[in-house]
Enzyme design. Structure first.
Site, mmCIF file in Angstrom:
data_model
loop_
_atom_site.group_PDB
_atom_site.id
_atom_site.type_symbol
_atom_site.label_atom_id
_atom_site.label_comp_id
_atom_site.label_asym_id
_atom_site.label_seq_id
_atom_site.Cartn_x
_atom_site.Cartn_y
_atom_site.Cartn_z
ATOM 1 N N LYS A 88 0.899 -1.197 -0.018
ATOM 2 C CA LYS A 88 -0.120 -0.245 0.058
ATOM 3 C C LYS A 88 0.895 1.241 0.018
ATOM 4 O O LYS A 88 1.520 1.601 1.031
ATOM 5 C CB LYS A 88 -0.951 0.145 1.173
ATOM 6 C CG LYS A 88 -1.757 1.264 1.143
ATOM 7 C CD LYS A 88 -2.366 1.803 2.521
ATOM 8 C CE LYS A 88 -1.323 3.041 2.808
ATOM 9 N NZ LYS A 88 -1.707 4.370 1.701
ATOM 10 N N GLY A 148 -5.248 2.951 -1.693
ATOM 11 C CA GLY A 148 -6.111 3.551 -0.517
ATOM 12 C C GLY A 148 -5.670 4.085 0.693
ATOM 13 O O GLY A 148 -4.497 4.700 0.645
ATOM 14 N N GLY A 161 -4.410 5.087 4.785
ATOM 15 C CA GLY A 161 -3.930 4.531 5.899
ATOM 16 C C GLY A 161 -4.897 3.838 6.912
ATOM 17 O O GLY A 161 -4.625 2.696 7.467
ATOM 18 N N GLU A 162 -6.016 4.678 6.837
ATOM 19 C CA GLU A 162 -6.732 3.999 7.868
ATOM 20 C C GLU A 162 -7.571 2.646 7.528
ATOM 21 O O GLU A 162 -7.861 1.936 8.358
ATOM 22 C CB GLU A 162 -8.073 5.191 8.154
ATOM 23 C CG GLU A 162 -7.860 6.507 8.703
ATOM 24 C CD GLU A 162 -6.601 7.173 7.848
ATOM 25 O OE1 GLU A 162 -6.553 7.242 6.736
ATOM 26 O OE2 GLU A 162 -5.884 8.115 8.500
ATOM 27 N N VAL A 201 -6.815 0.546 4.453
ATOM 28 C CA VAL A 201 -5.930 -0.355 3.796
ATOM 29 C C VAL A 201 -4.670 -0.699 4.621
ATOM 30 O O VAL A 201 -4.121 -1.725 5.009
ATOM 31 C CB VAL A 201 -5.513 -0.157 2.552
ATOM 32 C CG1 VAL A 201 -4.442 -1.498 1.976
ATOM 33 C CG2 VAL A 201 -6.600 0.091 1.491
ATOM 34 N N GLY A 202 -4.071 0.710 5.209
ATOM 35 C CA GLY A 202 -3.060 0.304 6.302
ATOM 36 C C GLY A 202 -3.330 -0.336 7.630
ATOM 37 O O GLY A 202 -2.636 -1.375 7.890
ATOM 38 N N GLU A 248 10.873 16.331 14.413
ATOM 39 C CA GLU A 248 11.249 16.245 12.862
ATOM 40 C C GLU A 248 10.225 17.242 12.302
ATOM 41 O O GLU A 248 9.143 17.019 12.261
ATOM 42 C CB GLU A 248 11.059 14.838 12.379
ATOM 43 C CG GLU A 248 11.163 14.678 10.860
ATOM 44 C CD GLU A 248 11.061 13.222 10.541
ATOM 45 O OE1 GLU A 248 10.202 12.494 10.791
ATOM 46 O OE2 GLU A 248 12.151 12.565 9.981
#
Ligand code: NAP
Ligand code: MG
Length: 475
Positions: free
Chosen positions: A170, A201, A203-204, A206-207, A379
């Site tokens: 992904k 897709g 992150g929510e 598919v991740g 960062e």
């Protein structure tokens, strides 16, 4: 318009089971340049099933077959050079020169290097009456960010294929097109069906789906620490192995015997490359207090050699940031630096002159930075340099290590003994001496909160292997 609404599952381009789409934006023009499907849990399940089905045969291929496969992939990748370069410039905003010299070449380098590593890689070893076998780990779930769309995918994929692991990838929804080209490259190279599966897709959906999927054995992730934590939590429920490549706040220690003009150029190039969207960026520049004035003058003189501008213009050294979200984030950090009392000697908030459209930011340099300040601890992921002074080398090392991160460290100096001391004292996974070039065989990964595991070369392949002891094996 690039409309890539299909996922690549089991060797075929297939429709999503959902109907939602995600717009992809060119960050230099703020225009929509295409769409991808917002993949569903069902799409992911199909991809995982395909990878699972392909595993028994792919994991049993010979080393020689996989060497040939990786070289065919590299050959096909080379044929797509112009496409890859143009795509990365459009979706990420990297200037054409950087897309070619860095992004394109890094992707290629990982496939060629994995083939080379396999030549000498030993999958079995005998100790006493035990045969130790290294076997492919199973199905790997790969989640990649947007800042190096070919490098981060290629290092994971090349290692997985070298080890005999099948995968579901992904990529970031911000820069998905480079991965579509990779899928086409694998098709052309004759990768067996099901070995590589691509689900686009969020992150929510598919991740999270990947990190919690019971049929995925290993998750390799590159991106932010917050998401890395979430992935670890999800993966813990099914005791999945996790590799994380997270952020950094890497120090560059400039020794007092080094030419300050040369040092300034190395420091700037390192901070502004890829618009500062680099996990290994040397964003904390440590200089001897006695050299402060000289260094600042050298920075001011050298900065115009790193122009920000249209990524289609070969003279631009930096393009825009990838998204409006990243633009706003960097602006907030610059404001924070001013608020905390650092001295702005170049750049600052707002867009560079003449670049009103696009997520361009000014290369920014702060001096009088205390290592406790937010801009020295967090960062930023933008072209922002924090110059910190030190009195002696022990203090420099102490400051360098005063961070939760440990991805990289840099040192420039003439005295080999001091350079060696610095290199061995910084707690980080990669130390670069005197601006040396990247080496594809050198392991890449972080100490501390910068991550878990290593990528690139032989160490990268090891991540995708399980170790089996066969005790009392008849010989
Ligand atoms: P991010 O959220 O960590 O995104 C990286 C990847 O993880 C993307 O593919 C993203 O999908 C996916 N993702 C998001 N939430 C997830 C979840 N809950 N489970 C599994 N995967 C998930 O990074 P970002 O928001 O794009 O950037 C934020 C900051 O992260 C940057 O400012 C920078 O500091 C850091 N960062 C570091 C690196 C690095 O190389 N170490 C790279 C990128 C960013 P989407 O497609 O939905 O975004
Ligand atoms: Mg995101």
């Amino acid at each position: 318009m690039r409309n890539y609404l299909k996922h690549f599952i089991n060797g075929e381009w297939v429709e999503s089971t959902g109907s939602k789409t995600i717009d992809v934006i060119n960050p230099a023009t703020e225009e929509v340049i295409g769409q991808i499907s917002d993949g569903t849990k069902e799409d992911l399940d199909k991809a995982v099933a395909a990878a699972r089905a392909a595993f028994p045969s792919f994991s049993q291929t010979t080393k020689e077959e996989r060497i040939q496969l990786l070289n065919r992939i590299a050959d096909e990748y080379e044929k797509r050079k112009d496409d890859i370069v143009e795509t990365i410039t459009q979706e990420l905003g990297a200037p054409l020169t950087a897309s070619e010299k860095s992004h394109y070449n890094m992707g290629l380098g990982h496939f060629r290097q994995a083939a080379k590593e396999l030549e000498s890689f030993e999958f079995t070893e005998t100790r006493g009456n035990t045969v130790i076998r290294k076997e492919a780990i199973g199905v790997s779930g790969l989640i990649t960010p947007w800042n190096f769309p070919t490098n981060q995918t290629a290092t994971k994929l090349a290692s997985a294929f070298a080890a005999g692991s099948t995968v579901v990838l992904k990529p970031s929804e911000l820069t998905p097109f480079a991965a579509i080209i990779l899928a086409e490259v694998f098709e052309a190279a004759g990768l067996p069906k099901g070995v590589f599966n691509l689900v686009n897709g969020s992150g929510e959906v598919v991740g999270n789906g990947i990190s919690s999927h019971p049929d995925i054995d290993f998750v390799s992730f590159t991106g932010s620490g917050a998401v890395g934590q979430k992935i670890s939590e999800n993966a813990a429920k099914t005791i999945k192995k996790v590799a994380l490549e997270l952020g950094g706040k890497s120090p560059l220690i400039i020794l007092d015997d080094f030419d300050m003009k040369k040092a300034a150029k190395i420091a700037i190039a390192n901070v502004v490359f890829n618009s500062g969207q680099v996990c290994t960026a040397a964003t904390r520049t440590l200089i001897p207090k006695s050299k402060q004035e000289e260094f600042i003058e050298a920075v001011k003189e050298a900065l115009p050699n790193f122009p920000v501008g249209d990524p289609q213009d070969k003279k631009s050294f930096l393009g825009p940031l990838v998204s409006e979200k990243q633009y706003n984030r960097v602006q907030e950090y610059i404001e924070k630096g001013i608020e905390e009392g650092a001295t702005l000697i170049a750049g600052g908030t707002g867009k560079p002159e003449g670049l009103d459209k696009g997520y361009f930011v000014k290369p920014t340099v702060f001096t009088d930075v205390d290592n406790k300040m937010t801009i020295a601890q967090e960062e930023i992921f933008g072209p922002v340099m924090s110059v910190i002074t030190y009195d002696d080398i022990d203090e420099a090392i102490e400051i360098a290590n005063d961070t939760v991160f440990g991805l990289a460290g840099y040192v420039v100096g003439e005295d080999d003994e001091t350079v060696t001391k610095v290199a061995s004292s910084i707690r980080a996974g990669r130390i670069v001496v005197n601006g040396a070039r990247a080496d594809f065989s050198a392991p890449f990964g972080g100490y501390k909160q910068s991550g878990i595991g290593r990528e690139w070369g032989e160490y990268g392949i090891e991540e995708y292997l399980e170790v089996k002891s066969v005790v009392g094996m008849p010989s």
